[in-house]
Design an enzyme around this catalytic site. Structure first.
Site, PDB file in Angstrom:
ATOM      1  N   TYR A 292      -0.371   8.118   4.854  1.00 32.38           N
ATOM      2  CA  TYR A 292      -0.470   9.115   3.786  1.00 32.38           C
ATOM      3  C   TYR A 292      -1.061  10.418   4.315  1.00 32.38           C
ATOM      4  O   TYR A 292      -0.628  11.513   3.944  1.00 32.38           O
ATOM      5  CB  TYR A 292      -1.325   8.592   2.636  1.00 32.38           C
ATOM      6  CG  TYR A 292      -0.652   7.543   1.797  1.00 32.38           C
ATOM      7  CD1 TYR A 292       0.111   7.890   0.689  1.00 32.38           C
ATOM      8  CD2 TYR A 292      -0.766   6.190   2.114  1.00 32.38           C
ATOM      9  CE1 TYR A 292       0.743   6.934  -0.078  1.00 32.38           C
ATOM     10  CE2 TYR A 292      -0.140   5.216   1.352  1.00 32.38           C
ATOM     11  CZ  TYR A 292       0.615   5.595   0.261  1.00 32.38           C
ATOM     12  OH  TYR A 292       1.241   4.643  -0.498  1.00 32.38           O
TER      13      TYR A 292
ATOM     14  N   CYS B 146       4.053   0.557  -4.665  1.00 36.28           N
ATOM     15  CA  CYS B 146       2.717   0.874  -4.180  1.00 36.28           C
ATOM     16  C   CYS B 146       2.164  -0.231  -3.280  1.00 36.28           C
ATOM     17  O   CYS B 146       2.041  -1.373  -3.711  1.00 36.28           O
ATOM     18  CB  CYS B 146       1.791   1.075  -5.385  1.00 36.28           C
ATOM     19  SG  CYS B 146       0.061   1.261  -4.944  1.00 36.28           S
TER      20      CYS B 146
END
Length: 315
Positions: free
Chosen positions: A189, A52
Site C-alpha cells: 500500500y 480486503c
C-alpha cells in the site's frame, strides 16, 4: 459526521512527503467469558470484503476454527463509491450481500449508527454484536486472535485444539508479524499509494528485501514458524495471493512477480490455497481485482485487467 468517506481510500492518509500512513483502528473490545461480550453461538457477525486482505484473514480463521455456525457473515460489494463500501442493496455485485440487520446502504451507516460523531475510516472487517447492535472490534489482527481462542469451550475438541497463536511460538510469530506488516502487508500500500517517486522507492525497495528474506525462510518449508500453520502464515498469505493479480501492476510492485521470482514463496502459497479449503474458499479473485482497480486515484478509468491467467497456478 465524517468527511473522510470518499472512495479514495487514501484520503487523509497521505503525508506531506507523499508517503502513505495507515491510521489505527477505533473499536477494540474483545469477546471473553465474564466480559461485556461473552462467547455465545449465533450472537456475533462479521462484515467483510473479499477484496480486503485484512478482512479475509478473519474469514480464513473463522473457517479453520469451524466457527461458521457461530459467526454469520455479510460481504460488501467490491466497488467502493463516494460513501465507501456499499452493500448489495446499492450495488448488487455477484457475491455481495445486503445488510441483514439494519438495512444499511454502506458500511459507513453502521459506524455512524453506533457512533454518530465517528470521524475515522469506515473499514472492514467489523465484528458486530447482534444482541446490542454495536461494533465489538474493527482491528483484523485482534479479531483473528478472538476467533482463535474465545469460543474454544463451545467448540468440538478437534477445532478447539487448533491454535494459530500457540504460547511456545508467540515470540517468533510476533517478530515475523512486525516486519512483514511494515514492509509487506502494508508495504504494498505504501508503494501503491505513494504520490512522490521518493516515497514510492522508500516503500518498494524494503518490500522486495523482505520478500527475499521470506524466500530464504520458506525454502524447504511449508510454514513460516514452528513447522505448523500459525497466524503468521494467514497474515502473509492474504498479501501474497493478491500480489501477482493486483500489487505487481496496479501498485507498481513489479521488480519481481511471485510466480516468476520467488519459487519457495510461490510453492508455500499454492500449498495453502490448494490443500486447505479455508484459504481457497475465502479467496474471490473477481472481488479482489475489481475492488483494487476501482480506485480512481490510482486507475482513473477503472479498466479491470484480464491477467494474470490463471490468477493462481496449480500445484
Amino acid at each position: 459526521m465524517s468527511t473522510n468517506n470518499t472512495a479514495d481510500i487514501t484520503k487523509g492518509l497521505t503525508e506531506a512527503d507523499g508517503s502513505f500512513k495507515r491510521k489505527p483502528s477505533a473499536f477494540r473490545k474483545v469477546i471473553e467469558k465474564g466480559g461485556e461480550y461473552p462467547p455465545e453461538k449465533g450472537r456475533y457477525h462479521l462484515y467483510v470484503s473479499y477484496a480486503c486482505p485484512w478482512a479475509t484473514r478473519t474469514l480464513i480463521t473463522r473457517k479453520i476454527k469451524g466457527l461458521e455456525d457461530f459467526i454469520s457473515v455479510t460481504v460488501v460489494s467490491p466497488r467502493m463509491d463516494e460513501h465507501g463500501w456499499p452493500f448489495a442493496s446499492v450495488d448488487p455485485f455477484p457475491g455481495a450481500d445486503e445488510d441483514p440487520f439494519t438495512g444499511a446502504q454502506h458500511m459507513k451507516d453502521l459506524y455512524l449508527k453506533v457512533q454518530p460523531d465517528y470521524d475515522g475510516r469506515f473499514t472492514v472487517p467489523v465484528l458486530w454484536d447482534k444482541k446490542t447492535s454495536t461494533i465489538v472490534n474493527n482491528e483484523s489482527a485482534e479479531i483473528v486472535r478472538i476467533l482463535n481462542s474465545a469460543f474454544n469451550d463451545l467448540l468440538p475438541a478437534d477445532k478447539a485444539a487448533i491454535d494459530l497463536y500457540p504460547e511456545a511460538l508467540r515470540k517468533e510469530i510476533d517478530e515475523i508479524n512486525e516486519w512483514v506488516y511494515e514492509t509487506v502487508n502494508n508495504g504494498v500500500y505504501k508503494a501503491g499509494f505513494a504520490t512522490t517517486q521518493k516515497a514510492y522507492e522508500a516503500a518498494v525497495v524494503p518490500l522486495f528485501e523482505s520478500l527475499d528474506k521470506l524466500e530464504k525462510i520458506l525454502t524447504g518449508k511449508d510454514f513460516l514458524v514452528g513447522g505448523q500453520l500459525t497466524e503468521a502464515d494467514l497474515r502473509l498469505f492474504v498479501t501474497i495471493v493478491r500480489f501477482d493479480p493486483v500489487y505487481f501492476g496496479h501498485f507498481k510492485c513489479n521488480i519481481r512477480s511471485i510466480r516468476g521470482g520467488y519459487p519457495a514463496i510461490h510453492l508455500w502459497l499454492r500449498k495453502l490455497y490448494w490443500n486447505n479449503e479455508a484459504f481457497s474458499a475465502t479467496c474471490n479473485f473477481d472481488h479482489i481485482k475489481t475492488s483494487y482497480h476501482w480506485q480512481k486515484n490510482v486507475n482513473p478509468h477503472r479498466v479491470i485487467p484480464l491477467g494474470p491467467v490463471p490468477n493462481i497456478l496449480p500445484l
